[in-house]
Design a protein around this motif. Structure first.
Motif, PDB file in Angstrom:
ATOM      1  N   ARG A 162      19.740  81.354 -79.516  1.00  0.00           N
ATOM      2  CA  ARG A 162      21.094  80.918 -79.886  1.00  0.00           C
ATOM      3  C   ARG A 162      21.105  79.412 -80.170  1.00  0.00           C
ATOM      4  NH1 ARG A 162      26.036  83.305 -79.140  1.00  0.00           N
ATOM      5  NH2 ARG A 162      27.792  81.881 -79.004  1.00  0.00           N
ATOM      6  N   PHE A 163      20.426  78.647 -79.349  1.00  0.00           N
ATOM      7  CA  PHE A 163      20.345  77.193 -79.514  1.00  0.00           C
ATOM      8  C   PHE A 163      19.674  76.833 -80.844  1.00  0.00           C
ATOM      9  CE2 PHE A 163      17.905  73.246 -78.980  1.00  0.00           C
ATOM     10  CZ  PHE A 163      18.903  72.361 -78.613  1.00  0.00           C
ATOM     11  N   ILE A 164      18.574  77.490 -81.149  1.00  0.00           N
ATOM     12  CA  ILE A 164      17.835  77.191 -82.387  1.00  0.00           C
ATOM     13  C   ILE A 164      18.642  77.596 -83.611  1.00  0.00           C
ATOM     14  CG2 ILE A 164      15.796  77.812 -83.751  1.00  0.00           C
ATOM     15  CD1 ILE A 164      14.286  77.963 -81.024  1.00  0.00           C
ATOM     16  N   ILE A 165      19.213  78.797 -83.586  1.00  0.00           N
ATOM     17  CA  ILE A 165      20.012  79.255 -84.731  1.00  0.00           C
ATOM     18  C   ILE A 165      21.208  78.334 -84.942  1.00  0.00           C
ATOM     19  CG2 ILE A 165      21.538  81.106 -85.557  1.00  0.00           C
ATOM     20  CD1 ILE A 165      19.580  83.077 -84.157  1.00  0.00           C
ATOM     21  N   GLY A 166      21.896  78.007 -83.881  1.00  0.00           N
ATOM     22  CA  GLY A 166      23.052  77.117 -83.984  1.00  0.00           C
ATOM     23  C   GLY A 166      22.692  75.747 -84.505  1.00  0.00           C
ATOM     24  N   THR A 167      21.613  75.187 -83.975  1.00  0.00           N
ATOM     25  CA  THR A 167      21.191  73.844 -84.399  1.00  0.00           C
ATOM     26  C   THR A 167      20.754  73.834 -85.857  1.00  0.00           C
ATOM     27  OG1 THR A 167      20.542  73.249 -82.149  1.00  0.00           O
ATOM     28  CG2 THR A 167      19.572  71.967 -83.942  1.00  0.00           C
ATOM     29  N   LEU A 168      19.916  74.782 -86.246  1.00  0.00           N
ATOM     30  CA  LEU A 168      19.442  74.808 -87.640  1.00  0.00           C
ATOM     31  C   LEU A 168      20.589  75.079 -88.615  1.00  0.00           C
ATOM     32  CD1 LEU A 168      16.009  76.645 -87.353  1.00  0.00           C
ATOM     33  CD2 LEU A 168      16.428  74.218 -87.790  1.00  0.00           C
ATOM     34  N   GLY A 169      21.443  76.019 -88.271  1.00  0.00           N
ATOM     35  CA  GLY A 169      22.603  76.299 -89.132  1.00  0.00           C
ATOM     36  C   GLY A 169      23.487  75.080 -89.287  1.00  0.00           C
ATOM     37  N   SER A 170      23.724  74.398 -88.190  1.00  0.00           N
ATOM     38  CA  SER A 170      24.561  73.200 -88.183  1.00  0.00           C
ATOM     39  C   SER A 170      23.946  72.095 -89.040  1.00  0.00           C
ATOM     40  CB  SER A 170      24.728  72.741 -86.735  1.00  0.00           C
ATOM     41  OG  SER A 170      25.727  71.780 -86.604  1.00  0.00           O
ATOM     42  N   TRP A 171      22.644  71.873 -88.858  1.00  0.00           N
ATOM     43  CA  TRP A 171      21.962  70.811 -89.608  1.00  0.00           C
ATOM     44  C   TRP A 171      21.896  71.129 -91.101  1.00  0.00           C
ATOM     45  CZ3 TRP A 171      18.290  66.709 -88.036  1.00  0.00           C
ATOM     46  CH2 TRP A 171      18.576  66.222 -86.756  1.00  0.00           C
ATOM     47  N   ILE A 172      21.626  72.372 -91.446  1.00  0.00           N
ATOM     48  CA  ILE A 172      21.551  72.746 -92.864  1.00  0.00           C
ATOM     49  C   ILE A 172      22.908  72.546 -93.530  1.00  0.00           C
ATOM     50  CG2 ILE A 172      21.279  74.715 -94.437  1.00  0.00           C
ATOM     51  CD1 ILE A 172      19.012  75.660 -92.475  1.00  0.00           C
ATOM     52  N   TRP A 173      23.969  72.957 -92.849  1.00  0.00           N
ATOM     53  CA  TRP A 173      25.316  72.786 -93.396  1.00  0.00           C
ATOM     54  C   TRP A 173      25.616  71.304 -93.606  1.00  0.00           C
ATOM     55  CZ3 TRP A 173      28.948  76.380 -94.931  1.00  0.00           C
ATOM     56  CH2 TRP A 173      30.214  75.864 -95.235  1.00  0.00           C
ATOM     57  N   ALA A 174      25.361  70.490 -92.599  1.00  0.00           N
ATOM     58  CA  ALA A 174      25.652  69.053 -92.686  1.00  0.00           C
ATOM     59  C   ALA A 174      24.803  68.367 -93.752  1.00  0.00           C
ATOM     60  CB  ALA A 174      25.434  68.386 -91.328  1.00  0.00           C
ATOM     61  N   ALA A 175      23.533  68.745 -93.835  1.00  0.00           N
ATOM     62  CA  ALA A 175      22.648  68.133 -94.827  1.00  0.00           C
ATOM     63  C   ALA A 175      23.057  68.520 -96.251  1.00  0.00           C
ATOM     64  CB  ALA A 175      21.199  68.536 -94.568  1.00  0.00           C
ATOM     65  N   ALA A 176      23.459  69.767 -96.436  1.00  0.00           N
ATOM     66  CA  ALA A 176      23.917  70.204 -97.769  1.00  0.00           C
ATOM     67  C   ALA A 176      25.149  69.419 -98.190  1.00  0.00           C
ATOM     68  CB  ALA A 176      24.206  71.700 -97.763  1.00  0.00           C
ATOM     69  N   ALA A 177      26.073  69.251 -97.262  1.00  0.00           N
ATOM     70  CA  ALA A 177      27.290  68.490 -97.581  1.00  0.00           C
ATOM     71  C   ALA A 177      26.930  67.048 -97.924  1.00  0.00           C
ATOM     72  CB  ALA A 177      28.264  68.540 -96.405  1.00  0.00           C
ATOM     73  N   ALA A 178      26.084  66.436 -97.119  1.00  0.00           N
ATOM     74  CA  ALA A 178      25.691  65.045 -97.374  1.00  0.00           C
ATOM     75  C   ALA A 178      24.925  64.921 -98.686  1.00  0.00           C
ATOM     76  CB  ALA A 178      24.847  64.515 -96.215  1.00  0.00           C
ATOM     77  N   GLY A 179      24.205  65.960 -99.055  1.00  0.00           N
ATOM     78  CA  GLY A 179      23.462  65.947-100.317  1.00  0.00           C
ATOM     79  C   GLY A 179      24.360  65.764-101.526  1.00  0.00           C
ATOM     80  N   VAL A 180      25.586  66.242-101.441  1.00  0.00           N
ATOM     81  CA  VAL A 180      26.531  66.069-102.548  1.00  0.00           C
ATOM     82  C   VAL A 180      26.740  64.572-102.804  1.00  0.00           C
ATOM     83  CG1 VAL A 180      28.896  66.464-103.361  1.00  0.00           C
ATOM     84  CG2 VAL A 180      27.690  68.258-102.120  1.00  0.00           C
ATOM     85  N   VAL A 181      26.921  63.800-101.749  1.00  0.00           N
ATOM     86  CA  VAL A 181      27.136  62.356-101.897  1.00  0.00           C
ATOM     87  C   VAL A 181      25.894  61.690-102.478  1.00  0.00           C
ATOM     88  CG1 VAL A 181      27.600  60.193-100.687  1.00  0.00           C
ATOM     89  CG2 VAL A 181      28.819  62.261-100.035  1.00  0.00           C
ATOM     90  N   LEU A 182      24.716  62.080-101.988  1.00  0.00           N
ATOM     91  CA  LEU A 182      23.486  61.482-102.516  1.00  0.00           C
ATOM     92  C   LEU A 182      23.340  61.736-104.006  1.00  0.00           C
ATOM     93  CD1 LEU A 182      20.895  62.232 -99.682  1.00  0.00           C
ATOM     94  CD2 LEU A 182      22.320  60.207-100.006  1.00  0.00           C
ATOM     95  N   LEU A 183      23.682  62.954-104.431  1.00  0.00           N
ATOM     96  CA  LEU A 183      23.585  63.279-105.854  1.00  0.00           C
ATOM     97  C   LEU A 183      24.626  62.540-106.685  1.00  0.00           C
ATOM     98  CD1 LEU A 183      22.852  67.097-105.593  1.00  0.00           C
ATOM     99  CD2 LEU A 183      21.293  65.324-106.434  1.00  0.00           C
ATOM    100  N   VAL A 184      25.815  62.383-106.154  1.00  0.00           N
ATOM    101  CA  VAL A 184      26.878  61.676-106.892  1.00  0.00           C
ATOM    102  C   VAL A 184      26.505  60.208-107.072  1.00  0.00           C
ATOM    103  CG1 VAL A 184      29.262  60.858-106.706  1.00  0.00           C
ATOM    104  CG2 VAL A 184      28.754  63.241-106.338  1.00  0.00           C
ATOM    105  N   ARG A 185      25.847  59.629-106.092  1.00  0.00           N
ATOM    106  CA  ARG A 185      25.481  58.204-106.169  1.00  0.00           C
ATOM    107  C   ARG A 185      24.399  57.920-107.195  1.00  0.00           C
ATOM    108  NH1 ARG A 185      24.552  56.714 -99.936  1.00  0.00           N
ATOM    109  NH2 ARG A 185      26.716  56.698 -99.251  1.00  0.00           N
ATOM    110  N   THR A 186      23.569  58.915-107.520  1.00  0.00           N
ATOM    111  CA  THR A 186      22.436  58.643-108.422  1.00  0.00           C
ATOM    112  C   THR A 186      22.848  58.684-109.871  1.00  0.00           C
ATOM    113  OG1 THR A 186      21.799  60.981-108.397  1.00  0.00           O
ATOM    114  CG2 THR A 186      20.717  59.505-106.830  1.00  0.00           C
TER     115      THR A 186
END
Length: 186
Positions: A162-186
């Motif tokens: 549960r800890f691993i699934i929750g952590t990985l899911g959380s990180w993937i979601w957050a990283a995908a969202a942050a990726g939008v900003v990185l792409l917009v800046r380039t």
């Protein structure tokens, strides 16, 4: 003088339409977090995916206001949308476990992984914020704090899963969202 020449209005319209997508993702994410709904969670994820794709397309740099609005919207989507997304993932990986009164998992007579949602909100804010700020070293600090803080609760296989699934899911979601900003800046 118009930077984009005769296509200035068309480019401005394109950026306006682009900004609607991460803002809509943020709204759907907040709604899915406040009123758990599989449909709203999937909608938030789809809008986030469309935002990622759309952010990768432009041949012209985004205006500052577009970058600012997109940054706020994706941070909101990263933080709020991760909770319902992780809930969906955990529902798919259910093992015989009882949810405790404080949102944790009951193992024997003890409730472990309490406060997971609040920790997840803070974690996603830290992950997305570190990526947007360009400080990837902070990600190591976040995972270290989380791992050390939960270490004593991870003696059970189902809890570790549960800890691993929750952590990985959380990180993937957050990283995908942050990726939008990185792409917009380039």
């Amino acid at each position: 003088m118009d930077v984009y020449g005769p296509y200035g209005l068309l480019v401005a319209l394109g950026w306006f339409l682009f900004v609607l997508c991460p803002v809509a993702a943020a709204v759907a994410a907040v709604l899915a977090w406040r009123r758990p709904s599989r449909l709203l969670t999937i909608l938030a994820g789809a809008l986030l995916a469309v935002s990622l794709l759309a952010a990768a397309l432009p041949a012209v740099p985004a205006p500052t206001v577009v970058t600012a609005i997109t940054t706020v919207a994706v941070l909101v989507a990263a933080v709020a949308g991760g909770s319902p997304a992780v809930r969906l993932l955990l529902d798919r990986a259910v093992v015989d476990e009882r949810e405790g009164a404080n949102g944790g998992v009951v193992v024997g007579e003890r409730e472990v992984l309490r406060g997971g949602e609040v920790i997840g909100l803070l974690e996603r804010f830290a992950v997305a914020g570190a990526i947007v700020a360009g400080v990837p070293e902070a990600l190591a600090v976040v995972i270290a704090i989380k791992g050390v803080g939960r270490f004593t609760e991870l003696e059970n296989g189902a809890v570790r899963e549960r800890f691993i699934i929750g952590t990985l899911g959380s990180w993937i979601w957050a990283a995908a969202a942050a990726g939008v900003v990185l792409l917009v800046r380039t």
